[in-house]
Design a protein around this motif. Structure first.
Motif, PDB file in Angstrom:
ATOM      1  N   ARG A 109     -40.619  39.914  50.289  1.00 47.97           N
ATOM      2  CA  ARG A 109     -39.750  40.048  51.224  1.00 47.97           C
ATOM      3  C   ARG A 109     -39.709  38.915  52.217  1.00 47.97           C
ATOM      4  NH1 ARG A 109     -37.217  44.566  51.678  1.00 47.97           N
ATOM      5  NH2 ARG A 109     -38.461  45.612  50.617  1.00 47.97           N
ATOM      6  N   ALA A 110     -40.852  38.237  52.610  1.00 48.26           N
ATOM      7  CA  ALA A 110     -40.899  37.229  53.504  1.00 48.26           C
ATOM      8  C   ALA A 110     -40.173  36.030  52.736  1.00 48.26           C
ATOM      9  CB  ALA A 110     -42.624  36.906  53.809  1.00 48.26           C
ATOM     10  N   ALA A 111     -40.085  35.854  51.557  1.00 52.76           N
ATOM     11  CA  ALA A 111     -39.503  34.893  51.031  1.00 52.76           C
ATOM     12  C   ALA A 111     -37.913  34.974  51.097  1.00 52.76           C
ATOM     13  CB  ALA A 111     -39.968  34.617  49.423  1.00 52.76           C
ATOM     14  N   LEU A 129     -52.504  32.466  44.247  1.00 52.45           N
ATOM     15  CA  LEU A 129     -51.642  31.898  43.087  1.00 52.45           C
ATOM     16  C   LEU A 129     -50.330  32.964  43.060  1.00 52.45           C
ATOM     17  CD1 LEU A 129     -54.166  30.701  40.472  1.00 52.45           C
ATOM     18  CD2 LEU A 129     -52.223  29.220  41.813  1.00 52.45           C
ATOM     19  N   ILE A 130     -50.514  34.431  43.046  1.00 53.18           N
ATOM     20  CA  ILE A 130     -49.659  35.435  43.186  1.00 53.18           C
ATOM     21  C   ILE A 130     -48.483  34.958  44.173  1.00 53.18           C
ATOM     22  CG2 ILE A 130     -49.235  37.825  43.465  1.00 53.18           C
ATOM     23  CD1 ILE A 130     -51.607  38.356  41.867  1.00 53.18           C
ATOM     24  N   ARG A 131     -49.147  35.026  45.265  1.00 50.22           N
ATOM     25  CA  ARG A 131     -48.410  34.625  46.578  1.00 50.22           C
ATOM     26  C   ARG A 131     -47.549  33.686  46.546  1.00 50.22           C
ATOM     27  NH1 ARG A 131     -52.326  35.401  49.661  1.00 50.22           N
ATOM     28  NH2 ARG A 131     -51.727  37.687  50.086  1.00 50.22           N
ATOM     29  N   ARG A 132     -48.187  32.295  45.876  1.00 48.77           N
ATOM     30  CA  ARG A 132     -47.449  31.182  45.795  1.00 48.77           C
ATOM     31  C   ARG A 132     -46.216  31.540  44.457  1.00 48.77           C
ATOM     32  NH1 ARG A 132     -52.027  26.399  45.239  1.00 48.77           N
ATOM     33  NH2 ARG A 132     -52.775  26.727  47.402  1.00 48.77           N
ATOM     34  N   ARG A 133     -46.739  32.160  43.409  1.00 47.99           N
ATOM     35  CA  ARG A 133     -45.629  32.260  42.534  1.00 47.99           C
ATOM     36  C   ARG A 133     -44.480  33.129  42.948  1.00 47.99           C
ATOM     37  NH1 ARG A 133     -42.684  34.008  37.873  1.00 47.99           N
ATOM     38  NH2 ARG A 133     -43.038  36.283  37.352  1.00 47.99           N
ATOM     39  N   ILE A 134     -44.746  34.255  43.874  1.00 49.18           N
ATOM     40  CA  ILE A 134     -43.728  35.003  44.087  1.00 49.18           C
ATOM     41  C   ILE A 134     -42.767  34.134  45.004  1.00 49.18           C
ATOM     42  CG2 ILE A 134     -43.060  37.224  45.442  1.00 49.18           C
ATOM     43  CD1 ILE A 134     -45.588  38.402  44.034  1.00 49.18           C
ATOM     44  N   THR A 135     -43.410  33.629  46.279  1.00 47.87           N
ATOM     45  CA  THR A 135     -42.591  32.850  47.050  1.00 47.87           C
ATOM     46  C   THR A 135     -41.848  31.766  46.708  1.00 47.87           C
ATOM     47  OG1 THR A 135     -44.473  33.166  48.785  1.00 47.87           O
ATOM     48  CG2 THR A 135     -42.955  31.464  49.151  1.00 47.87           C
ATOM     49  N   ARG A 136     -42.370  31.033  45.516  1.00 47.67           N
ATOM     50  CA  ARG A 136     -41.460  30.047  44.841  1.00 47.67           C
ATOM     51  C   ARG A 136     -40.344  30.689  44.123  1.00 47.67           C
ATOM     52  NH1 ARG A 136     -44.866  27.668  40.187  1.00 47.67           N
ATOM     53  NH2 ARG A 136     -44.290  29.538  39.315  1.00 47.67           N
ATOM     54  N   GLU A 137     -40.559  31.853  43.392  1.00 50.51           N
ATOM     55  CA  GLU A 137     -39.427  32.285  42.360  1.00 50.51           C
ATOM     56  C   GLU A 137     -38.135  32.777  43.359  1.00 50.51           C
ATOM     57  OE1 GLU A 137     -40.852  30.402  40.397  1.00 50.51           O
ATOM     58  OE2 GLU A 137     -42.395  32.132  39.988  1.00 50.51           O
ATOM     59  N   VAL A 138     -38.660  33.654  44.439  1.00 50.33           N
ATOM     60  CA  VAL A 138     -37.707  34.200  45.364  1.00 50.33           C
ATOM     61  C   VAL A 138     -37.166  33.196  46.113  1.00 50.33           C
ATOM     62  CG1 VAL A 138     -37.485  35.911  47.075  1.00 50.33           C
ATOM     63  CG2 VAL A 138     -39.137  36.491  45.057  1.00 50.33           C
ATOM     64  N   SER A 139     -37.640  32.185  46.835  1.00 46.92           N
ATOM     65  CA  SER A 139     -37.142  31.163  47.432  1.00 46.92           C
ATOM     66  C   SER A 139     -36.177  30.601  46.648  1.00 46.92           C
ATOM     67  CB  SER A 139     -38.104  30.363  48.079  1.00 46.92           C
ATOM     68  OG  SER A 139     -39.162  31.106  48.929  1.00 46.92           O
ATOM     69  N   ASP A 140     -36.383  30.040  45.462  1.00 50.22           N
ATOM     70  CA  ASP A 140     -35.757  29.117  44.675  1.00 50.22           C
ATOM     71  C   ASP A 140     -34.458  29.889  44.168  1.00 50.22           C
ATOM     72  OD1 ASP A 140     -37.534  27.080  44.785  1.00 50.22           O
ATOM     73  OD2 ASP A 140     -38.235  27.416  42.743  1.00 50.22           O
ATOM     74  N   PRO A 196     -50.132  25.709  34.446  1.00 49.09           N
ATOM     75  CA  PRO A 196     -49.926  25.788  35.910  1.00 49.09           C
ATOM     76  C   PRO A 196     -49.051  24.578  36.606  1.00 49.09           C
ATOM     77  CG  PRO A 196     -52.310  25.968  35.199  1.00 49.09           C
ATOM     78  CD  PRO A 196     -51.403  25.679  33.808  1.00 49.09           C
ATOM     79  N   GLY A 197     -48.271  25.241  37.245  1.00 50.92           N
ATOM     80  CA  GLY A 197     -47.280  24.245  38.060  1.00 50.92           C
ATOM     81  C   GLY A 197     -46.186  23.748  37.243  1.00 50.92           C
ATOM     82  N   VAL A 198     -45.779  24.189  35.950  1.00 52.03           N
ATOM     83  CA  VAL A 198     -44.851  23.843  35.297  1.00 52.03           C
ATOM     84  C   VAL A 198     -43.826  24.916  34.907  1.00 52.03           C
ATOM     85  CG1 VAL A 198     -44.266  22.689  33.148  1.00 52.03           C
ATOM     86  CG2 VAL A 198     -46.465  22.239  34.253  1.00 52.03           C
ATOM     87  N   PRO A 199     -43.038  25.522  36.054  1.00 53.81           N
ATOM     88  CA  PRO A 199     -42.453  26.614  35.993  1.00 53.81           C
ATOM     89  C   PRO A 199     -40.702  26.476  35.133  1.00 53.81           C
ATOM     90  CG  PRO A 199     -42.034  25.869  38.042  1.00 53.81           C
ATOM     91  CD  PRO A 199     -43.043  25.054  37.290  1.00 53.81           C
ATOM     92  N   ASP A 200     -40.245  27.368  34.622  1.00 56.59           N
ATOM     93  CA  ASP A 200     -39.176  27.324  33.687  1.00 56.59           C
ATOM     94  C   ASP A 200     -37.871  27.461  34.651  1.00 56.59           C
ATOM     95  OD1 ASP A 200     -37.607  27.043  31.407  1.00 56.59           O
ATOM     96  OD2 ASP A 200     -37.641  29.306  30.951  1.00 56.59           O
ATOM     97  N   THR A 201     -38.081  26.903  35.794  1.00 65.00           N
ATOM     98  CA  THR A 201     -37.015  27.286  37.056  1.00 65.00           C
ATOM     99  C   THR A 201     -35.515  26.611  36.449  1.00 65.00           C
ATOM    100  OG1 THR A 201     -38.897  27.017  38.568  1.00 65.00           O
ATOM    101  CG2 THR A 201     -36.472  26.924  39.378  1.00 65.00           C
ATOM    102  N   ALA A 202     -35.632  25.282  36.144  1.00 63.74           N
ATOM    103  CA  ALA A 202     -34.329  24.782  35.965  1.00 63.74           C
ATOM    104  C   ALA A 202     -33.406  25.711  34.897  1.00 63.74           C
ATOM    105  CB  ALA A 202     -34.453  23.379  35.291  1.00 63.74           C
TER     106      ALA A 202
END
Length: 415
Positions: A191-193, A132-143, A84-90
């Protein structure tokens, strides 16, 4: 080969753009010599791109870039955020930016899926899982906004909420909230993100069951931008008639179709009696000379059939090479040692030669009009030393290009 010679089967894809050349005063410029060359199709010829190294391309990546223009990137939640909280974003962002630097269009897959949902979600309540689903989707789509232009918002919903292969929090939430509400959660959060992103409903089930899911979503007001139809053909090519029938059936919704996760094997076919492809487990599944010739023939037939269907906007092959292929199948276009199969060469001939405008020499008529004919997509137009970026749109049409009489030679864009 120039596009007009592409054949009757692809007549639907050949567009005509009348481009009127005018000077600073809006007057037509006749008798201009021009050269037209294609740079990219509007149709997405894609492939999964999980293993590529676009910043310093190796031979495998160069072969990918020589063939495809649209990449599907892996955002499987269990692997993307193992803790949790350690995404592979970079790492994913480096991959995305590297591919974008080569002009590749990007798709993320998937934002939500019951399979490969994180195990740590099971410890949370349904309300917490939803948040958590909402946060996950918002984070990835926004990033990845402005970089990844489309997403599989949710994957394989025909088996929600009945999926029982493994316990997971997404299936549990679907049982509590209902399938459509979980689909709505994924689409509306994404879509909101990023309102500019295109959102796809993707599924492996090409029967009426998926049609029913689509109907339920549309009746509930879920805004879907495109439908994804998976076509893993490990048990053999479906054939032109069946492929066309599937596309026709899903065309009734009036939404663009994407042929996703396409595979054709170059070895022994999976037995026909197997219902879940995951149940076929073998020690070795080699590619064979006979199978490779069959795969090459089927690739040409399949791509030709799909491109001739006006509702389809992209076709994504699932795995460039046999190394690491899904289920260990010899479904790649490269062998396990990285050497290209006949199917790779056949597809390259099709996409980069037969279905490509290599160059057309043109001259504007008395009204200053250049008649451009080719596949919808991006082109470079050379006008007596000046270079312009031109897009031939789906459906063709008319455009005007202002060419100053004494302007410095520079790159401009048609309007």
């Amino acid at each position: 080969m120039a596009a007009p010679g592409a054949g009757d089967a692809l007549r639907e894809r050949i567009e005509t753009l009348e481009l009127r050349i005018v000077d600073d005063y809006g007057e037509a410029v006749p008798g201009l010599d021009a050269h037209l060359a294609q740079t990219r199709h509007a149709f997405g010829f894609g492939c999964s791109a999980f293993e590529l190294s676009p910043e310093e391309p190796d031979e495998h990546t160069r072969r990918w870039l020589d063939l495809f223009d649209t990449a599907t990137l892996p955002f499987y939640w269990r692997w993307f955020e193992p803790e949790p909280g350690v995404p592979d974003t970079a790492r994913l962002r480096r991959l995305a930016e590297g591919l974008a630097g080569h002009g590749v269009r990007l798709k993320g897959h998937p934002l939500l899926w019951h399979t490969l949902a994180p195990a740590w979600l099971l410890e949370r309540t349904d309300a917490e899982v939803e948040e958590l689903i909402r946060r996950r989707i918002t984070r990835e789509v926004s990033d990845f906004a402005g970089l990844v232009g489309q997403w599989d918002a949710i994957n394989e919903t025909t088996i929600l909420p009945v999926f029982a292969a493994e316990e997971n929090a997404v299936t549990r939430l679907a049982r509590a909230r209902g399938r459509v509400e979980v689909i709505r959660l994924a689409f509306e959060t994404a879509r909101a993100a990023d309102p500019a992103a295109r959102l796809v409903l993707n599924d492996f089930d090409l029967t009426s069951a998926f049609e029913e899911v689509i109907e339920e979503c549309l009746e509930a007001g879920v805004q879907i931008d495109a439908l994804g139809l998976q076509t893993h053909m490990h048990q053999g090519y479906r054939g032109e008639e069946q492929v066309a029938e599937i596309i026709e059936r899903f065309s009734r919704f009036g939404l663009p179709l994407q042929l996703t996760e396409t595979t054709l094997v170059s070895g022994e076919l999976m037995p026909a009696h197997i219902e879940d492809l995951n149940d076929h487990v073998v020690d070795s599944w080699p590619s064979t000379p006979e199978g490779e010739e069959r795969q090459a023939d089927e690739l040409v037939r399949h791509y030709t059939t799909v491109l001739a269907q006006p509702a389809v906007e992209s076709l994504t092959y699932w795995g460039l090479g046999d190394a690491g292929a899904w289920l260990g199948a010899p479904a790649g276009l490269l062998r396990a040692d990285g050497s290209p199969k006949p199917g790779y060469h056949a597809l390259k001939q099709l996409l980069r030669e037969d279905w490509w405008v290599q160059g057309q020499d043109l001259r504007s008529d008395a009204q200053g009009v250049l008649t451009l004919r080719g596949f919808a997509g991006d082109y470079t137009l050379e006008l007596e030393g000046e270079s312009f970026e031109i897009t031939i749109p789906r459906g063709g049409g008319r455009q005007e290009l202002r060419r100053p009489r004494t302007a410095a030679r520079s790159r401009r864009t048609a309007r």
